[in-house]
Structure formats: structure tokens, C-alpha cells
Design an enzyme around this catalytic site. Structure first.
Site, PDB file in Angstrom:
ATOM      1  N   HIS A 183       0.829  -1.204   0.000  1.00 21.07           N
ATOM      2  CA  HIS A 183       0.000   0.000   0.000  1.00 21.07           C
ATOM      3  C   HIS A 183       0.871   1.265   0.000  1.00 21.07           C
ATOM      4  O   HIS A 183       0.637   2.201  -0.751  1.00 21.07           O
ATOM      5  CB  HIS A 183      -0.902  -0.046   1.238  1.00 21.07           C
ATOM      6  N   CYS A 481       1.227  -3.481 -17.901  1.00 21.09           N
ATOM      7  CA  CYS A 481       0.392  -2.595 -17.079  1.00 21.09           C
ATOM      8  C   CYS A 481       0.570  -2.847 -15.591  1.00 21.09           C
ATOM      9  O   CYS A 481      -0.179  -2.316 -14.785  1.00 21.09           O
ATOM     10  CB  CYS A 481      -1.073  -2.718 -17.468  1.00 21.09           C
TER      11      CYS A 481
HETATM   12  C1  PEP Z   1      -1.092  -7.026 -12.334  1.00 19.78           C
HETATM   13  O1  PEP Z   1      -1.356  -8.090 -11.787  1.00 19.78           O
HETATM   14  O2  PEP Z   1       0.064  -6.678 -12.645  1.00 19.78           O
HETATM   15  C2  PEP Z   1      -2.154  -6.056 -12.628  1.00 19.78           C
HETATM   16  C3  PEP Z   1      -1.914  -4.987 -13.365  1.00 19.78           C
HETATM   17  O3  PEP Z   1      -3.380  -6.287 -12.109  1.00 19.78           O
HETATM   18  P1  PEP Z   1      -3.755  -6.022 -10.564  1.00 19.78           P
HETATM   19  O4  PEP Z   1      -2.616  -5.292  -9.921  1.00 19.78           O
HETATM   20  O5  PEP Z   1      -5.017  -5.242 -10.586  1.00 19.78           O
HETATM   21  O6  PEP Z   1      -3.934  -7.415 -10.056  1.00 19.78           O
END
Ligand code: PEP
Ligand code: MG
Length: 557
Positions: A183, A481
Site C-alpha cells: 500500500h 500494465c
Molecule cells: C497485475 O497483476 O500486474 C495487474 C496490473 O493487475 P492487478 O494489480 O489489478 O492485479
């Protein structure tokens, strides 16, 4: 003295440290003097003072902090918690202890639910501490007050604390706990504050000690020399120049375009992302819209949200992810069953397939929004394990009228089968947070294994390369991402491994843009090749930084 941890971002800061006060010790299991009504009256006054204080601080802070603090104020007035406190006082327990026990029991229950609920447990613990402090007549724990800017040192930060961080006062964060996806790290990135997390020995620093905190190297140097201070001040000035530079499109030094996109969780965040130079959206986390919903959202409700989002990005690419429910983000209407290991359970696409009507409704809402706006909508599924699952999602999405449909690469099996995936999917977006968690078998929520959750690990980088190579061969886009895309040096390596777009918290875009502009594709590939050969995350980082890039100075000058 030099301490080490995991740096978040590339920023640095110099200043005196101030430590968060330690949590109050648990009240003794003692009995009150016999007047239960008087004891309860004291507790009720404390509860309402704490709720008023939280509401007042929320009103002062505004924005997201207001919501966090108002939710905490509601916890302080929760009727079922007050009933539990009363029952304990009636049985003879002191008010302080009754608050401690009642809130503790509720916290345990939330913790056992895991994920998002477990995070609410931290908030509840913070409220309980405030009530006990009020009953004792001592200052509430929380961010220390100071007239001069300082570097905050803490074991970790509760959301109620982080929501209130005064960015004019707090120069950097140093925490003993937490990893790169904790966090504190996510908050630091979104607010552009340098942070070093997981620093052993941080809590032994004494208030007022001057330190240099350098996120790029993950180091904390105490009592720096005048020369070291001057160096940091120069670096800070250079970064300020970068941050206020023009919002040009993401590109390498040789002109190769690398669009820089935003990770968003609400259409309300769109304007700020555009202002920070986002060229579109690379990950819209739809589950964030419905975390508190008891029942599945209707097509119309969803359509309104998606239309608002797409309208903010006319002519731009917007990648929306289908509901990623389960594990750290459970949704009441999708994840009803208890699971021993929810991260390995019925989550993401698996949960959606088990309730296909829900998936159809979401995709229908997206099709309607796509047809009503000018944005270039791409839709992807989370937690996809193989080509069969990818094909199922892509076929369904297209049948319903979506134009561009793809999958996230978060499960290592998908990367191993990257060639098969590239055949059936329009694009792949790599979620490095989960990909790292599953590759290294290290729960991303667990501080004790934070050192494993490092996307620089060559095992993770090799999987990214498989996906990059397969995408290049098939002529399909491969985005990243996860949080890794927000680390400027790692962003360069990801491009060297074949990433064609990068999506991140909007506050990280300026730093990543500057770093990319300093390297050619050939240089990015050279850095990636060295990182792939490393034997650990630390070695990979070191190897990638060691490649000297001639143009680097030009970017920051
Ligand atoms: C990931 O797992 O890298 C992602 C972008 O999705 P989240 O962080 O929402 O699980
Ligand atoms: Mg994920």
C-alpha cells in the site's frame, strides 16, 4: 551509516527524520470499578470525539482522503461494534479493554476474509487505537506534526495515515515493512513521493537525524556529507525540470514510439491522467467500481460508467479489463465461497466463466459504450491460463460486438504458451504484479516474502521476453500494465524485451518518459539482454544500470 531497502521510483530527498509514534500498548485485561453505565458513557464520548475528529480532518483534506476518513468515522460509530463493547463493559471489563477486544474480534474476522477486507481490518485497528488514545487522554497515533519538512519513518503506514499525508511537509517515506506492491509503495508512486520500503533498521533511526533517502538505489544514508547533500539537491532540481517538461508522446531516443498510458480505477481519474500526459488508458480496473456492491451491477449502471470513461479519451486507446474479482479484490456477488488459497482459486476469468451471465452483461455494457463514443476501446480478461481460455473470451467478446479483445498475462502458463496466445488474441497486456507473485510463488500481500516480489527477477523477465517475442512474430501489441512499468529503468528493459506500450499510475509518466527518451531501442535491448542473464533481481537491476548510454545526459539537462 547506510541502510538498504526497496526503492519506489527514482526520486531522492534529504532532510531530518521523524518517526511515527509506536502503536499504543494493549490495555490490560482489567475490571472496571462497578459502574458500567459510567464506563460506557466515557466510551461513547470517546467514540463520538474520534468520529468528529476524523470527519473534520476529512473535510479539511477533501478528495479521496475525505472518503477514507469518513469511512473510518463510520467504523467508530458502528452500532454492532458499540453493542459488543457494551456487552463487554456490562460483564465488568474496562472501557479501554472492551474497545480493544471488540474491535480486535471484528478485525480478526475481516483479516480471515483476506484481500480488500483484510485491508479494511488495518483501518479498523487504526480507529480502535484512536479511541483508546482518547480514553487515555494521550495524543492519537498517526503522522507526527512538524513545522519543518521531514522524512517520515514508520513500520508501515495505515491507509488513514497515508490519505492525510501533507505533501508540503513529507519529503519521503521510509518503512521497515512492505514490498514494491505494498500500500505504501503504491501511494508513494501515485503521489510522486520518494519511498524506500522494507528497510531493516529503519526504526532504530532517531528523530532529527539528517538522512539522504535515494529511491533509485534503495539506500538511506545518515548524516550525509555536504557533498552528498549537494548531489541530492542537484538531482532533485533535475527531476523537477523533468516533471515540468513538455507532455510529449512516449518515445525512445531513436524515435521508436512507446505510448505511455494510465492505470485507472474510476472515470473520475481521467482528467488528472490526461493532465499528466497519459496518451490513453492501458488498464481500467472495473472491479474497483463495484468493491462495495452487494449485488451485480446492471448493464445500464455499467454502461454509464464506461461511457463516462471513454468520453474522456475521444480518439485515444482505452483498455478496459473485465471484472478481476477474487484474492486481493473479492466482490460479494462473484466470490461467495470460502477458499483456503484465494490467489490460486476461482478468480478473474475463472470466476466470470462460472457466472457467465455476469460476464455477458459487462461485455454488453462495454459494447454499448464503445458504440456511443469515439474512443478506441480494447477489452481484456484477467487471470487467463491458456489458449483455450483466451479463445473463449475473445470469441465471446467479438460475438457480442467488441472490436478489439485480448488477455492479460499474469499466470506464468500463459507466458510459456505465448505463441499459442498470440494466434488467438488481438493483444496481450502483461500484469507484472501477479506474474511476479505466481512466478516466484510469493503472496503479493505478504510483507515477509516481499523480497521475492521483485519484477526485476530474471525469471519474470524471461517470461516477459517469451511474450514480447511471440507478439513481435505475430505482429500483435504487447503492453505492460503492472507496477513494473512505473519503474523508469525497468520500463526501458521491458521495452527491450518487446513491450510496445507501458501503462502506469499517471504520476509516474514524466519519469518514465524522460528515461525512455535517453535510450535507443538497440540500447534498451542491450540492457534487457544483460538483465536476462543475471542470477537475481538485484543483479539484473545492477546489470541494466551498468550499460552506459550516451544520450542520457541530454534528457535531464
Ligand atoms: C497485475 O497483476 O500486474 C495487474 C496490473 O493487475 P492487478 O494489480 O489489478 O492485479
Ligand atoms: Mg493482476
Amino acid at each position: 551509516m547506510k541502510l538498504h531497502g526497496v526503492g519506489v521510483g527514482r526520486g531522492s530527498a534529504v532532510g531530518p527524520i521523524l518517526r511515527m509514534p509506536e502503536p499504543l500498548p494493549a490495555p490490560e485485561a482489567a475490571k472496571h470499578e462497578g459502574d458500567a453505565a459510567a464506563e460506557l458513557a466515557l466510551v461513547k464520548t470517546a467514540l463520538s470525539n474520534v468520529a468528529d475528529d476524523l470527519n473534520a480532518r476529512g473535510a479539511k483534506a477533501g478528495g479521496e482522503a475525505k472518503d477514507v476518513l469518513e469511512a473510518a468515522a463510520l467504523m467508530a460509530q458502528d452500532p454492532s461494534l458499540i453493542d459488543d463493547v457494551k456487552a463487554r463493559i456490562d460483564a465488568g471489563t474496562t472501557g479501554e479493554r472492551a474497545v480493544f477486544e471488540a474491535f480486535g474480534a471484528f478485525q480478526d474476522m475481516l483479516t480471515s476474509l483476506g484481500g480488500y477486507m483484510a485491508e479494511r481490518a488495518t483501518d479498523l485497528g487504526d480507529v480502535s487505537q484512536r479511541i483508546i488514545a482518547a480514553l487515555r487522554g494521550v495524543p492519537a497515533p498517526g503522522i507526527p506534526e512538524s513545522d519543518v519538512p521531514f522524512i517520515l519513518v514508520a513500520s508501515d503506514l495505515a491507509p488513514a495515515d497515508t490519505a492525510l499525508l501533507d505533501l508540503d511537509r513529507v519529503l519521503a517515506l521510509i518503512t521497515r515493512d512492505g514490498g514494491p506492491t505494498s500500500h505504501t509503495a503504491i501511494l508513494a508512486r501515485s503521489k510522486s513521493i520518494p519511498a524506500i520500503v522494507g528497510v531493516t533498521g529503519a526504526l532504530e533511526l532517531t528523530d532529527g537525524t539528517i538522512v539522504v533517502a535515494d529511491a533509485a538505489t534503495g539506500s538511506v544514508v545518515t548524516d550525509p556529507t555536504a557533498e552528498q547533500v549537494a548531489e541530492v539537491e542537484e538531482a532533485i532540481a533535475r527531476r523537477l525540470a523533468v516533471a515540468s517538461g513538455p507532455l510529449t508522446a512516449g518515445a525512445l531516443a531513436d524515435g521508436t514510439k512507446i505510448p505511455l498510458l494510465a492505470n485507472l480505477g474510476s472515470p473520475k481519474e481521467a482528467a488528472a491522467a490526461v493532465a499528466l500526459g497519459a496518451e490513453g488508458v492501458g488498464l481500467f480496473r472495473t472491479e474497483f467500481l463495484f468493491l462495495d456492491s452487494k449485488t451485480a451491477p446492471t448493464v445500464a449502471e455499467q454502461e454509464a460508467q464506461y461511457t463516462e470513461l471513454l468520453a474522456a479519451f475521444a480518439g485515444k486507446k482505452v483498455v478496459v479489463r473485465a471484472l478481476d474479482a477474487g484474492a486481493d479484490k473479492p466482490l460479494a456477488f462473484l466470490n461467495a465461497e470460502h477458499e483456503e488459497n484465494p490467489a490460486l482459486g476461482l478468480r478473474g476469468l475463472r470466476a466470470l466463466r462460472a457466472k457467465e451471465q455476469l460476464l455477458r452483461d459487462q461485455l454488453t455494457a462495454l459494447v454499448n459504450a464503445q458504440n456511443a463514443t469515439e474512443a478506441d476501446l480494447w477489452v481484456m480478461a484477467p487471470m487467463v491460463a491458456d489458449a483455450g481460455e483466451a479463445e473463449y473470451f475473445v470469441t465471446l467478446g467479438k460475438e457480442l460486438g467488441l472490436k478489439t479483445v485480448g488477455v492479460m498475462a499474469e499466470v506464468p502458463s500463459l507466458a510459456v504458451l505465448a505463441d499459442q496466445i498470440a494466434e488467438v488474441s488481438d493483444f496481450v497486456s502483461i500484469g507484472t504484479n501477479d506474474l511476479t507473485q505466481y512466478t516466484m510463488a510469493a503472496d503479493r500481500m505478504l510483507g515477509s516474502v516481499a523480497s521475492y516480489q521483485d519484477p526485476w527477477h530474471p525469471a519474470v523477465l524471461r517470461l516477459v521476453k517469451l511474450l514480447g517475442d511471440a507478439g513481435a512474430l505475430a505482429g500483435k501489441p504487447v503492453g505492460v500494465c503492472g507496477e513494473a512499468a512505473a519503474d523508469p529503468l525497468l520500463a526501458v528493459v521491458l521495452v527491450g524485451l518487446g513491450a510496445t506500450t507501458l501503462s502506469m499510475t499517471p504520476a509516474a509518466i514524466a519519469d518514465v518518459r524522460a528515461e525512455l527518451a535517453g535510450v535507443t531501442l538497440e540500447e534498451a535491448r542491450a540492457k534487457a539482454a544483460l538483465a536476462l542473464q543475471a542470477r537475481s533481481a538485484a543483479e539484473a537491476r545492477e546489470a541494466a544500470s551498468s550499460v552506459v548510454v550516451a544520450e542520457a545526459d541530454v534528457v535531464v539537462a
